[in-house]
Enzyme design. Structure first.
Site, PDB file in Angstrom:
ATOM      1  N   ALA A 305       6.850 -14.302 -59.755  1.00 55.34           N
ATOM      2  CA  ALA A 305       6.206 -15.030 -60.724  1.00 55.34           C
ATOM      3  C   ALA A 305       6.265 -16.185 -60.228  1.00 55.34           C
ATOM      4  O   ALA A 305       6.648 -16.976 -59.346  1.00 55.34           O
ATOM      5  CB  ALA A 305       7.425 -14.694 -61.611  1.00 55.34           C
ATOM      6  N   CYS A 313     -11.162 -21.080 -56.851  1.00 58.74           N
ATOM      7  CA  CYS A 313     -11.599 -20.440 -56.804  1.00 58.74           C
ATOM      8  C   CYS A 313     -11.500 -19.147 -57.592  1.00 58.74           C
ATOM      9  O   CYS A 313     -11.873 -18.379 -58.738  1.00 58.74           O
ATOM     10  CB  CYS A 313     -11.012 -18.726 -55.011  1.00 58.74           C
ATOM     11  SG  CYS A 313     -12.325 -19.609 -54.096  1.00 58.74           S
TER      12      CYS A 313
HETATM   13  N1  NAD Z   1     -12.519 -21.757 -51.433  1.00 63.38           N
HETATM   14  C1  NAD Z   1     -12.630 -20.974 -50.271  1.00 63.38           C
HETATM   15  O1  NAD Z   1     -11.243 -20.388 -50.843  1.00 63.38           O
HETATM   16  C2  NAD Z   1     -13.449 -20.211 -50.986  1.00 63.38           C
HETATM   17  C3  NAD Z   1     -12.780 -18.473 -50.632  1.00 63.38           C
HETATM   18  C4  NAD Z   1     -13.422 -17.639 -50.451  1.00 63.38           C
HETATM   19  C5  NAD Z   1     -15.060 -18.335 -51.182  1.00 63.38           C
HETATM   20  N2  NAD Z   1     -14.559 -19.172 -51.719  1.00 63.38           N
HETATM   21  C6  NAD Z   1     -16.551 -19.633 -52.416  1.00 63.38           C
HETATM   22  O2  NAD Z   1     -17.654 -20.444 -51.378  1.00 63.38           O
HETATM   23  C7  NAD Z   1     -18.201 -21.241 -51.695  1.00 63.38           C
HETATM   24  C8  NAD Z   1     -17.957 -22.597 -51.298  1.00 63.38           C
HETATM   25  O3  NAD Z   1     -16.474 -23.020 -51.589  1.00 63.38           O
HETATM   26  P1  NAD Z   1     -15.707 -24.159 -51.171  1.00 63.38           P
HETATM   27  O4  NAD Z   1     -14.111 -24.101 -51.323  1.00 63.38           O
HETATM   28  O5  NAD Z   1     -16.348 -24.061 -49.520  1.00 63.38           O
HETATM   29  O6  NAD Z   1     -16.766 -25.310 -51.049  1.00 63.38           O
HETATM   30  P2  NAD Z   1     -16.179 -26.526 -51.497  1.00 63.38           P
HETATM   31  O7  NAD Z   1     -17.282 -27.969 -52.738  1.00 63.38           O
HETATM   32  O8  NAD Z   1     -15.295 -26.969 -50.597  1.00 63.38           O
HETATM   33  O9  NAD Z   1     -17.650 -26.566 -50.090  1.00 63.38           O
HETATM   34  C9  NAD Z   1     -19.306 -27.003 -50.574  1.00 63.38           C
HETATM   35  C10 NAD Z   1     -20.016 -28.119 -49.302  1.00 63.38           C
HETATM   36  O10 NAD Z   1     -21.446 -27.825 -49.854  1.00 63.38           O
HETATM   37  C11 NAD Z   1     -21.678 -29.280 -49.894  1.00 63.38           C
HETATM   38  N3  NAD Z   1     -22.922 -29.556 -50.267  1.00 63.38           N
HETATM   39  C12 NAD Z   1     -23.767 -29.519 -51.931  1.00 63.38           C
HETATM   40  N4  NAD Z   1     -24.914 -29.803 -51.746  1.00 63.38           N
HETATM   41  C13 NAD Z   1     -25.462 -29.469 -50.754  1.00 63.38           C
HETATM   42  C14 NAD Z   1     -26.657 -29.679 -50.425  1.00 63.38           C
HETATM   43  N5  NAD Z   1     -27.538 -29.276 -51.071  1.00 63.38           N
HETATM   44  N6  NAD Z   1     -26.724 -28.670 -48.917  1.00 63.38           N
HETATM   45  C15 NAD Z   1     -25.849 -29.269 -48.121  1.00 63.38           C
HETATM   46  N7  NAD Z   1     -24.675 -29.072 -48.336  1.00 63.38           N
HETATM   47  C16 NAD Z   1     -24.392 -29.383 -49.727  1.00 63.38           C
HETATM   48  C17 NAD Z   1     -21.158 -30.156 -50.487  1.00 63.38           C
HETATM   49  O11 NAD Z   1     -20.749 -31.856 -50.032  1.00 63.38           O
HETATM   50  C18 NAD Z   1     -19.863 -29.407 -49.853  1.00 63.38           C
HETATM   51  O12 NAD Z   1     -18.828 -30.083 -48.773  1.00 63.38           O
HETATM   52  C19 NAD Z   1     -17.806 -21.181 -53.264  1.00 63.38           C
HETATM   53  O13 NAD Z   1     -19.106 -20.199 -53.897  1.00 63.38           O
HETATM   54  C20 NAD Z   1     -16.079 -20.338 -53.953  1.00 63.38           C
HETATM   55  O14 NAD Z   1     -17.030 -19.819 -54.766  1.00 63.38           O
HETATM   56  C21 NAD Z   1     -14.189 -20.116 -51.339  1.00 63.38           C
END
Ligand code: NAD
Length: 498
Positions: A305, A313
Site C-alpha cells: 500500500a 506509463c
Molecule cells: N518509460 C518507461 O518506463 C516505459 C516502459 C515501457 C514502455 N514505454 C513506452 O515507450 C514509449 C517511449 O517512452 P519514453 O518514456 O522513453 O518517452 P520519452 O519521452 O522519455 O522519450 C521519447 C523521445 O522521443 C524523442 N522524439 C520525439 N519526437 C521525435 C522525432 N520526431 N524523431 C526522433 N525523436 C523524437 C523525444 O525527444 C524523446 O527523447 C512510450 O510509448 C511509453 O509508453 C515506456
C-alpha cells in the site's frame, strides 16, 4: 486516418522477407548486396552468443529508446540512436548522460568502446541503412484520455520513404490495439509495390530504475507481427537473450502490453483499497498483503500500500485502454475503479495529516522523494508532486529532497541538498518515494532537526516493528497507510481516523 486497401488485399498481409533462421537462406540474405555496396562497416558478423549482427536504428532516444539502443549494442548489434532533440544528442556524443538510470552509463560506455553505439539527429541515414528500425517515441495522453499518437505518426510518415525495401519497422512505443495494422496499411499504400517492408510490434516492459536488467533479462519478449519472416527477424535481434519469446499478431501484442500495465495498476489500487479498510478496522495491511501474496495465483508484487502509482506509463496506458474500449462500446469498470482509487491516494494522505495536525497552514513538511519511483529521475505524474501541490494549497511550507532530482523550477518548492537539511524545522517528514536511503536515516539526528517528531511513511517502506523501536528510543511518532500508527505512548496502535 483513412486506409484504402488494394482490391483483394488483406489488411495485415506482409510481403515475404526471406527464409527464416532454420532454412538455408539467411533472413537478411536478400539485402546482402545492398549492404556490401553501402560499405559493410561491421567489425564482426556476430552478436554475443553467436547470433547475426544487425544494423539497427532507434528513433526516439528517451528512457526506452536509450536503454533499447544501448542494450542492443551491448548484445552486439550496430546501433544508431536518433532523436530530434539536438541537445540530448549533443550530450550523448560528449559523454554526458541525459537521464539517470542505474547501470545504463556503464553499458553505454562499453558499447561505445566497441564502436557499436552512435547517436544522430538525422534519421534518414540511420533508417536507410538499417536491417530494423525501432520506434520508441512518446505516446502521451491527449485531453480525452486517448493516446496521442501524433508524434509517432509524424515519425512514421517521415521515415517511411527511407526504409530499405526489405526493412522491418518495429513499433516499441506503447500504442492502442489496431495502431500497427494502420501503420502497415499506410506503408502498403505509400511505398512502391516492390517494397517488402514489414511492421512489427515489440512492446517494452522495462521498469525505470531497473531498466537495464529488465531489458536484458525480461520475463518475456513479445513479438507481434503478421508474417513468419518478420517474427524471424525479431528472433534474430533478440537471439542473445534467453527469455521466453511469444509470437503473436500485432493487435495481440498491443493488447498484451496495455492489459499487463492495467492489471499491475489494478493490483496496486486493490492493495490501497484494502489498506483503507485496514485503517478503518485497526488491522495491518502488511499481514494481509503477505498472506495474499503467498498464494501463487496472486503473487506478492505490487501489493504494497502507498501513495499510488504514477509515472509516464500506468496512468496514461489505463486512460488509453478505457478510451479505446469506450470507442468499441466496451465498459472497463474495473479500470475506472483502479483510476478512481489511485486519484484518491493523496487525499487519503492529506486526511491523515489533518487528523494529526488539524489545519496545515502553519505547518512545515519535509517531502522525501520527487521521482515517481526510486532509482529514476523521472517525475512525470509523480504522486510526490501532487502531494507538494496539495500541501502548498493548504498553506503549508514544503521543502523537498530527492537523491537525483536536484532541480525542478516548475514545482516552486524549496529543494534541500540532503535528507536532514530538508527536515530542519519541519513538523513531519513524509516519505513519498521509496528510495532505499530513506530506510537508512539516522532517526536520532532527524528528530533533532525537526520541530515536531512525525514521520509519515506514505510508501509503507519501513518495517513497522523496527519503527516501534525507533519511536521508543527517539520519541518519534510514525504513521503509514493501512497500519496502526506508532507513538511512544501507544507503541502498537493509535487509530488516526477516530
Ligand atoms: N518509460 C518507461 O518506463 C516505459 C516502459 C515501457 C514502455 N514505454 C513506452 O515507450 C514509449 C517511449 O517512452 P519514453 O518514456 O522513453 O518517452 P520519452 O519521452 O522519455 O522519450 C521519447 C523521445 O522521443 C524523442 N522524439 C520525439 N519526437 C521525435 C522525432 N520526431 N524523431 C526522433 N525523436 C523524437 C523525444 O525527444 C524523446 O527523447 C512510450 O510509448 C511509453 O509508453 C515506456
Amino acid at each position: 486516418m483513412a486506409i484504402v486497401r488494394r482490391e483483394g488485399e488483406r489488411a495485415c498481409a506482409i510481403p515475404h522477407l526471406g527464409k527464416g533462421n532454420g532454412g538455408d537462406l539467411h533472413p537478411l540474405s536478400a539485402n546482402r548486396g545492398r549492404r556490401e555496396k553501402s560499405g559493410g562497416d561491421r567489425k564482426s558478423a556476430h552478436t554475443r552468443g553467436g547470433g547475426i549482427r544487425l544494423k539497427i536504428a532507434v528513433i526516439g532516444t528517451g528512457y526506452v529508446g536509450l536503454v533499447t539502443g544501448a542494450a542492443l549494442a551491448h548484445l552486439g548489434h550496430q546501433v544508431v540512436c536518433v532523436d530530434v532533440n539536438k541537445d540530448k544528442i549533443m550530450l550523448l556524443k560528449s559523454g554526458v548522460m541525459p537521464i539517470w538510470e542505474p547501470d545504463l552509463e556503464d553499458m553505454i560506455r562499453g558499447a561505445e568502446f566497441e564502436g557499436l553505439l552512435n547517436y544522430s539527429t538525422d534519421a534518414s541515414a540511420a533508417v536507410s541503412d538499417s536491417d530494423a528500425v525501432f520506434v520508441t517515441i512518446g505516446t502521451p495522453s491527449s485531453e480525452s484520455g486517448e493516446a496521442d499518437l501524433s508524434a509517432l505518426w509524424s515519425v512514421v510518415h517521415s521515415i517511411a520513404p527511407m526504409l530499405p525495401d526489405d526493412g522491418l519497422l518495429i513499433i516499441k512505443s506503447t500504442v492502442p490495439a489496431g495502431t500497427c495494422v494502420q501503420i502497415e496499411c499506410y506503408l502498403r499504400q505509400s511505398l512502391p509495390d516492390s517494397s517488402r517492408v514489414a511492421v512489427a510490434h515489440n512492446p517494452e516492459f522495462l521498469r525505470q530504475g531497473s531498466a537495464v536488467q529488465d531489458f536484458l533479462a525480461p520475463d518475456r519478449i513479445v513479438f507481434g507481427a503478421s508474417s513468419p519472416e518478420a517474427h524471424e527477424r525479431l528472433e534474430e535481434i533478440y537471439a542473445p537473450i534467453e527469455s521466453p519469446k511469444i509470437r503473436c499478431g500485432l493487435k495481440e501484442a498491443e493488447l498484451i502490453k496495455c492489459a499487463s500495465n492495467a492489471f499491475l495498476a489494478m493490483k496496486i489500487s486493490y492493495a490501497n483499497m484494502m489498506a483503507d479498510l485496514c485503517d478503518a478496522l485497526g488491522a495491518s495491511i502488511d499481514a494481509v498483503a503477505e498472506g495474499m501474496g503467498l498464494d501463487r495465483r496472486i503473487g506478492p508484487a505490487n501489493l504494497r500500500a502507498g501513495a499510488g502509482y504514477g509515472g509516464s506509463c500506468f496512468p496514461k496506458d489505463i486512460r488509453a485502454l478505457i478510451a479505446l474500449a469506450a470507442k468499441e462500446q466496451v465498459e472497463m469498470e474495473l479500470l475506472k475503479a483502479t483510476e478512481a482509487i489511485n486519484r484518491q491516494r493523496i487525499a487519503v494522505i492529506m486526511k491523515k495529516l489533518e487528523s494529526v495536525f488539524g489545519m496545515l497552514g502553519d505547518k512545515r513538511f519535509a517531502i522525501y522523494g520527487l521521482a515517481f519511483k526510486p532509482n529514476t529521475d523521472d517525475t512525470r505524474e509523480s504522486p510526490a508532486l501532487q502531494l507538494c501541490s496539495m500541501l502548498q494549497q493548504a498553506g503549508a511550507r514544503v521543502t523537498a529532497y530527492d537523491p537525483v532530482v536536484s532541480s525542478m523550477p516548475e514545482l516552486q518548492v524549496e529543494l534541500a541538498p540532503d535528507m536532514y537539511a530538508a527536515a530542519e524545522g519541519s513538523d513531519c517528514a513524509v516519505i513519498v518515494t521509496d528510495w532505499a536511503q530513506f530506510g537508512r536515516l539516522d532517526w536520532g539526528k532527524l528528530k533533532q532537526m525537526m520541530r515536531s517528531p512525525y514521520i509519515f511513511d506514505a510508501r509503507n517502506m519501513l518495517d513497522a516493528a523496527s519503527m516501534a523501536v525507533n519511536c521508543e528510543r527517539y520519541g518519534l511518532r510514525y504513521m503509514s497507510l493501512g497500519r496502526p500508527a506508532i507513538t511512544p505512548d501507544a507503541p502498537l496502535a493509535i487509530d488516526l481516523n477516530r
